[in-house]
Design a protein around this motif. Structure first.
Motif, mmCIF file in Angstrom:
data_model
loop_
_atom_site.group_PDB
_atom_site.id
_atom_site.type_symbol
_atom_site.label_atom_id
_atom_site.label_comp_id
_atom_site.label_asym_id
_atom_site.label_seq_id
_atom_site.Cartn_x
_atom_site.Cartn_y
_atom_site.Cartn_z
ATOM 1 N N ALA A 12 1.094 -1.157 0.087
ATOM 2 C CA ALA A 12 -0.015 -0.197 -0.302
ATOM 3 C C ALA A 12 0.772 1.300 0.015
ATOM 4 O O ALA A 12 0.528 2.025 -0.684
ATOM 5 C CB ALA A 12 -1.057 -0.111 1.208
ATOM 6 N N GLY A 13 1.859 1.176 0.961
ATOM 7 C CA GLY A 13 2.858 2.511 0.882
ATOM 8 C C GLY A 13 3.607 2.577 -0.570
ATOM 9 O O GLY A 13 3.678 3.654 -1.158
ATOM 10 N N ALA A 14 4.083 1.521 -1.278
ATOM 11 C CA ALA A 14 4.576 1.668 -2.631
ATOM 12 C C ALA A 14 3.555 2.373 -3.502
ATOM 13 O O ALA A 14 3.957 3.137 -4.307
ATOM 14 C CB ALA A 14 5.385 0.302 -3.082
ATOM 15 N N THR A 15 2.327 1.722 -3.329
ATOM 16 C CA THR A 15 1.346 2.315 -4.393
ATOM 17 C C THR A 15 1.295 3.789 -4.276
ATOM 18 O O THR A 15 1.096 4.695 -5.501
ATOM 19 C CB THR A 15 0.024 1.930 -4.070
ATOM 20 O OG1 THR A 15 -0.119 0.437 -4.195
ATOM 21 C CG2 THR A 15 -1.043 2.450 -5.142
ATOM 22 N N VAL A 17 3.775 6.045 -2.654
ATOM 23 C CA VAL A 17 4.867 6.451 -2.680
ATOM 24 C C VAL A 17 5.560 6.513 -4.178
ATOM 25 O O VAL A 17 6.025 7.684 -4.794
ATOM 26 C CB VAL A 17 6.209 5.828 -2.026
ATOM 27 C CG1 VAL A 17 7.410 6.335 -2.386
ATOM 28 C CG2 VAL A 17 5.913 6.108 -0.676
ATOM 29 N N ILE A 18 5.002 5.734 -5.149
ATOM 30 C CA ILE A 18 5.601 5.621 -6.508
ATOM 31 C C ILE A 18 4.811 6.782 -7.229
ATOM 32 O O ILE A 18 5.717 7.558 -8.037
ATOM 33 C CB ILE A 18 5.152 4.186 -7.120
ATOM 34 C CG1 ILE A 18 6.102 3.072 -6.745
ATOM 35 C CG2 ILE A 18 5.174 4.302 -8.872
ATOM 36 C CD1 ILE A 18 5.669 1.813 -7.208
ATOM 37 N N GLU A 23 5.595 12.777 -9.362
ATOM 38 C CA GLU A 23 5.373 13.987 -9.365
ATOM 39 C C GLU A 23 6.315 14.944 -8.639
ATOM 40 O O GLU A 23 6.315 16.243 -9.055
ATOM 41 C CB GLU A 23 3.861 14.132 -8.646
ATOM 42 C CG GLU A 23 2.858 13.528 -9.266
ATOM 43 C CD GLU A 23 2.567 13.957 -10.604
ATOM 44 O OE1 GLU A 23 2.963 15.375 -11.050
ATOM 45 O OE2 GLU A 23 1.775 13.258 -11.486
ATOM 46 N N ALA A 24 6.792 14.390 -7.562
ATOM 47 C CA ALA A 24 7.820 15.371 -7.047
ATOM 48 C C ALA A 24 8.979 15.478 -7.895
ATOM 49 O O ALA A 24 9.668 16.456 -7.908
ATOM 50 C CB ALA A 24 8.477 14.620 -5.684
ATOM 51 N N LEU A 25 9.422 14.429 -8.599
ATOM 52 C CA LEU A 25 10.658 14.543 -9.335
ATOM 53 C C LEU A 25 10.164 15.447 -10.779
ATOM 54 O O LEU A 25 11.207 15.867 -11.140
ATOM 55 C CB LEU A 25 10.950 13.211 -9.995
ATOM 56 C CG LEU A 25 11.554 12.229 -8.849
ATOM 57 C CD1 LEU A 25 11.993 10.698 -9.339
ATOM 58 C CD2 LEU A 25 12.958 12.755 -8.245
ATOM 59 N N ALA A 180 -6.628 5.076 -10.791
ATOM 60 C CA ALA A 180 -6.350 3.533 -11.038
ATOM 61 C C ALA A 180 -5.436 2.819 -10.149
ATOM 62 O O ALA A 180 -6.173 1.604 -9.636
ATOM 63 C CB ALA A 180 -5.923 3.457 -12.541
ATOM 64 N N PRO A 181 -4.261 3.145 -9.781
ATOM 65 C CA PRO A 181 -3.551 2.511 -8.739
ATOM 66 C C PRO A 181 -4.174 2.377 -7.572
ATOM 67 O O PRO A 181 -3.834 1.115 -6.674
ATOM 68 C CB PRO A 181 -2.156 3.193 -8.732
ATOM 69 C CG PRO A 181 -2.507 4.560 -9.405
ATOM 70 C CD PRO A 181 -3.704 4.307 -10.227
#
Length: 211
Positions: A12-15, A17-18, A23-25, A180-181
């Motif tokens: 769930a965290g990876a969903t 964070v990705i 967006e941050a990058l 979606a994710p």
């Protein structure tokens, strides 16, 4: 009630964070190299379009018609986000409202993704609604007679509003894509990161601009 397995929290965290990391990058090249991003290029295009129309007498109807089309697109996005938000609140909010105080409350990875889903839909609704507002104001400015003192007075404001409307519409549309994710993660924890990576792969193609 047993605690959720660690791997579900990680998935769930990876969903989240990705997508957030992507967006941050995007923020750094957007600041240093705006010519490489579609959203920055499109913002310049909208400004150049309104400035070009300001030099063409008789272009007021064309400006209003084009801005009306953009306004309707933002309205459609806002309506979609509103319907999705109402459905999500109905499905997710009911168990929370019906929760008995005497029963233990468990904050689970699924609940975290569900709350993130509601927040994303609300953000998409808010951005799209504000885009409608700015497109509406820009329409009034675009309808002012070319060459009039009023048009000259409000032209810079119209460009600013058009830039803001485009950016907000973009964020509203991206918010709908980010659903979606989150939905995939609610369906199965491992599906969330996979869907998030797929979404980022799609966004990379959309966000890159080359003249």
């Amino acid at each position: 009630m047993s605690a959720a397995p660690l791997w579900t929290w990680l998935a769930a965290g990876a969903t989240l964070v990705i997508v957030l990391l992507y967006e941050a990058l995007q923020w750094l090249p957007g600041r240093n190299m705006p010519d490489t991003l579609s959203r920055a290029a499109h913002a310049r295009l909208r400004a150049a379009w309104l400035n070009a129309l300001a030099e063409q007498p008789g272009s007021e109807i064309l400006a209003v018609q084009t801005l009306r089309n953009s306004l309707m697109s933002s309205t459609l996005t806002a309506s979609t986000a509103a319907i999705g938000l109402m459905g999500t609140v109905t499905l997710i909010g009911a168990p929370l409202l019906n929760h008995e105080p005497s029963e233990p409350f468990a904050f689970t990875p699924r609940l975290m993704l569900e709350l993130a889903l509601m927040a994303t839909l609300f953000a998409a609704l808010a951005c799209s609604t504000m885009a409608v507002r700015y497109y509406n104001h820009a329409s009034f400015i675009g309808a002012l007679p070319v060459g009039s003192n009023e048009r000259a007075q409000w032209q810079a404001t119209g460009v600013t509003y058009l830039r803001r409307a485009g950016v907000l519409y973009s964020w509203g549309l991206r918010g709908l894509l980010m659903v979606a994710p989150l939905v995939a993660g609610v369906a199965h924890p491992l599906a969330g990161p996979i869907a998030a990576l797929a979404l980022v792969a799609v966004l990379v193609g959309f966000d890159r601009f080359s003249a």
